[in-house]
Design an enzyme around this catalytic site. Structure first.
Site, PDB file in Angstrom:
ATOM      1  N   GLY A  71     -10.544   6.292   2.752  1.00 43.41           N
ATOM      2  CA  GLY A  71      -9.580   6.670   1.719  1.00 43.41           C
ATOM      3  C   GLY A  71      -9.209   5.501   0.816  1.00 43.41           C
ATOM      4  N   THR A  72      -9.033   4.352   1.402  1.00 42.77           N
ATOM      5  CA  THR A  72      -8.630   3.180   0.616  1.00 42.77           C
ATOM      6  C   THR A  72      -9.699   2.838  -0.421  1.00 42.77           C
ATOM      7  OG1 THR A  72      -7.376   2.329   2.488  1.00 42.77           O
ATOM      8  CG2 THR A  72      -7.981   0.738   0.788  1.00 42.77           C
ATOM      9  N   ASN A 151       2.041  11.239   2.538  1.00 44.97           N
ATOM     10  CA  ASN A 151       1.879  10.883   3.950  1.00 44.97           C
ATOM     11  C   ASN A 151       3.200  10.635   4.676  1.00 44.97           C
ATOM     12  OD1 ASN A 151       1.428   8.697   1.933  1.00 44.97           O
ATOM     13  ND2 ASN A 151       1.647   7.381   3.718  1.00 44.97           N
ATOM     14  N   GLN A 179      -4.433  13.196   2.957  1.00 44.43           N
ATOM     15  CA  GLN A 179      -3.622  13.931   3.942  1.00 44.43           C
ATOM     16  C   GLN A 179      -3.905  15.428   3.928  1.00 44.43           C
ATOM     17  OE1 GLN A 179      -1.326  12.956   6.307  1.00 44.43           O
ATOM     18  NE2 GLN A 179      -1.738  10.821   5.895  1.00 44.43           N
ATOM     19  N   SER A 199     -10.708  11.019   3.396  1.00 41.23           N
ATOM     20  CA  SER A 199     -10.990  10.092   4.484  1.00 41.23           C
ATOM     21  C   SER A 199     -11.299  10.879   5.745  1.00 41.23           C
ATOM     22  CB  SER A 199      -9.789   9.176   4.713  1.00 41.23           C
ATOM     23  OG  SER A 199     -10.024   8.378   5.846  1.00 41.23           O
ATOM     24  N   HIS A 201     -11.230   9.933   9.029  1.00 36.82           N
ATOM     25  CA  HIS A 201     -10.458   9.780  10.277  1.00 36.82           C
ATOM     26  C   HIS A 201      -9.124  10.510  10.269  1.00 36.82           C
ATOM     27  CE1 HIS A 201      -7.299   6.641   9.403  1.00 36.82           C
ATOM     28  NE2 HIS A 201      -8.104   6.353   8.413  1.00 36.82           N
ATOM     29  N   THR A 237     -26.298   0.154   2.337  1.00 35.34           N
ATOM     30  CA  THR A 237     -27.021   1.134   3.156  1.00 35.34           C
ATOM     31  C   THR A 237     -26.036   2.153   3.728  1.00 35.34           C
ATOM     32  OG1 THR A 237     -28.654  -0.525   3.682  1.00 35.34           O
ATOM     33  CG2 THR A 237     -28.558   1.389   5.152  1.00 35.34           C
ATOM     34  N   CYS A 325       5.813  -0.762   8.299  1.00 39.17           N
ATOM     35  CA  CYS A 325       5.795  -1.555   9.522  1.00 39.17           C
ATOM     36  C   CYS A 325       4.708  -2.626   9.488  1.00 39.17           C
ATOM     37  CB  CYS A 325       5.605  -0.655  10.727  1.00 39.17           C
ATOM     38  SG  CYS A 325       4.280   0.525  10.515  1.00 39.17           S
TER      39      CYS A 325
HETATM   40  C1  LIG Z   1      -4.670   7.137   5.422  1.00 37.25           C
HETATM   41  C2  LIG Z   1      -4.475   7.284   3.962  1.00 37.25           C
HETATM   42  C3  LIG Z   1      -5.230   6.527   3.053  1.00 37.25           C
HETATM   43  C4  LIG Z   1      -6.195   5.455   3.499  1.00 37.25           C
HETATM   44  O1  LIG Z   1      -7.340   5.985   4.093  1.00 37.25           O
HETATM   45  P1  LIG Z   1      -8.269   5.036   5.014  1.00 37.25           P
HETATM   46  O2  LIG Z   1      -9.451   5.876   5.306  1.00 37.25           O
HETATM   47  O3  LIG Z   1      -7.446   4.730   6.225  1.00 37.25           O
HETATM   48  O4  LIG Z   1      -8.585   3.835   4.213  1.00 37.25           O
HETATM   49  C5  LIG Z   1      -5.057   6.744   1.714  1.00 37.25           C
HETATM   50  N1  LIG Z   1      -4.182   7.663   1.269  1.00 37.25           N
HETATM   51  C6  LIG Z   1      -3.444   8.425   2.106  1.00 37.25           C
HETATM   52  C7  LIG Z   1      -2.514   9.442   1.554  1.00 37.25           C
HETATM   53  C8  LIG Z   1      -3.564   8.258   3.482  1.00 37.25           C
HETATM   54  O5  LIG Z   1      -2.817   8.989   4.289  1.00 37.25           O
END
Ligand SMILES: *Cc1c(COP(=O)(O)O)cnc(C)c1O
Length: 394
Positions: A71-72, A151, A179, A199, A201, A237, A325
């Site tokens: 996501g980042t 989030n 999210q 993302s 995970h 890759t 945090c």
């Molecule tokens: C977790 C999150 C991200 C970051 O995603 P990663 O895969 O952990 O880099 C970005 N935006 C939101 C809203 C998130 O909850």
């Protein structure tokens, strides 16, 4: 000890079916997808199929999906990519005051290098008013980036309306859907978005993989320069095991979406009712209805959210506080402050984010252990007047 995981907005466990889909990609189908030989072709085929799954999940075309490290990276690629590509056209970006740091800090960085950014305020439910977005547009505006579901407090933003405005005004529109993807139905045409971050995970896939949807006609400058991977938009890759796992997780999420949403809403309602009944001086924050289904956030007066997190952890329950945090300075979340919550109250923020395998029994356990924890912490709090049952605001 019994372990209860209520922090699905932070990350989720990888499903066994997802792990199972990934393993052969490490051992059997390990080829480099750029190579023309059989192992390469096998990897390419897996990459292609995964891209189709993700594109179909949002009514996009496969060539509009760019795989990233998460996501980042997707947020960075969308925002910096557009900023750099359209610098001739303008230098103004509109975003909200409740973005995830991946968007917020990317915008702060762009301000440092000369772009202008408008941070749209939100109402008390953490919702952006599309009119405010429209009013912020000027002839130098090149990008609007607004989070889909927040989030910290779970509120869902009026993305389709903002998308309509962006489209009418010819401005590129990005949404961070990390999210919401896999939990809310997403159709990029209905939402009128040009770029959308995901993302893996956050939806029971592996970490370190994600994607950016990019409408074909939108130009972005890549962050990664190198080979011609992802049509030159993201060199490196391809992480085939991660991508295959991500696609599997998306498939599962879409199949069970309606059932999951219904269940999570019920659990949430039960939890919210119980918290409001069991504890005095507590606020349910975020939009009361229009929010992520398994998501509940509260501010609990006179104590710190961090302390509640640690006490609950000692009882086997994992939740999150709304504090930044990562910085270890217990600063209240910018999201809560943007909602107009005073800093001393925002300190007492907690977030419960439930997922597909949580149960009513787990919620009951939470509701049983939380009130005595709050009571004990308040007894120790200088802001709380002992014995009166009511706090005294300092
Ligand atoms: C977790 C999150 C991200 C970051 O995603 P990663 O895969 O952990 O880099 C970005 N935006 C939101 C809203 C998130 O909850």
């Amino acid at each position: 000890m019994k372990r209860v995981y209520f922090d699905h907005s932070a990350t989720t466990p990888v499903l066994p079916e997802v792990v199972e889909a990934m393993i052969p990609c490490y051992t059997k189908f390990f080829g480099n997808a750029s190579e023309p030989h059989t192992p390469g072709n096998e990897a390419f085929e897996l990459l292609h199929k995964s891209r189709e799954v993700i594109a179909n999940a949002m009514n996009a075309k496969p060539e509009e999906i760019i795989f990233t490290s998460g996501g980042t990276e997707s947020d960075n690629l969308a925002i910096k990519g557009v900023a750099e590509s359209y610098v001739e056209k303008g230098d103004h970006i509109i975003t909200s005051s409740i973005e995830h740091p991946a968007v917020r800090n990317t915008c702060k960085y762009l301000e440092k290098v000369g772009y202008r950014v408008t941070y749209i305020p939100v109402d008390e439910n953490a919702v952006v008013n599309p009119k405010d977005v429209e009013n912020a547009i000027n002839d130098k505006t090149i990008l609007i980036s607004i989070i889909h579901a927040n989030n910290v407090v779970g509120s869902i933003q009026p993305i389709a309306e903002i998308g309509k405005i962006s489209k009418e005004r010819g401005i590129i529109f990005h949404t961070d859907a990390v999210q919401s993807f896999g939990t809310l139905k997403i159709d990029i045409e209905k939402l009128n978005v040009d770029l959308l971050s995901m993302s893996s995970h956050k939806l029971h896939g592996p970490k370190g993989v994600g994607a950016l949807y990019k409408r074909k006609k939108i130009e972005i400058t890549p962050l990664m320069h190198g080979g011609e991977h992802e049509k030159g938009r993201r060199a490196g890759t391809e992480n085939i095991p991660g991508i295959v796992g991500f696609a599997k997780a998306v498939e599962i999420a879409l199949n069970e979406l309606d059932k999951k949403v219904k269940k999570l809403r019920e659990l949430r309602e039960h939890l919210v009712k119980g918290v409001l009944k069991g504890i005095d001086d507590v606020l349910y924050v975020g939009h009361p209805k229009n929010r992520l289904p398994g998501h509940a956030s509260f501010t609990i007066k006179y104590i710190e959210g961090e302390s509640i997190v640690l006490e609950l952890d000692a009882k086997g329950i994992a939740i999150s506080s709304g504090s930044a945090c990562a910085s270890l300075k217990l600063e209240p979340s910018h999201v809560l402050l943007a909602m107009g919550i005073p800093p001393e109250i925002a300190q007492g923020s907690i977030r419960i984010s439930m997922g597909r395998s949580n149960t009513k029994e787990e919620v009951d356990y939470f509701l049983e252990v939380l009130p005595p924890i709050v009571e004990r912490l308040r007894e120790m709090s200088p802001l709380y007047k002992k014995g009166s049952g009511k706090g005294v605001r300092s």
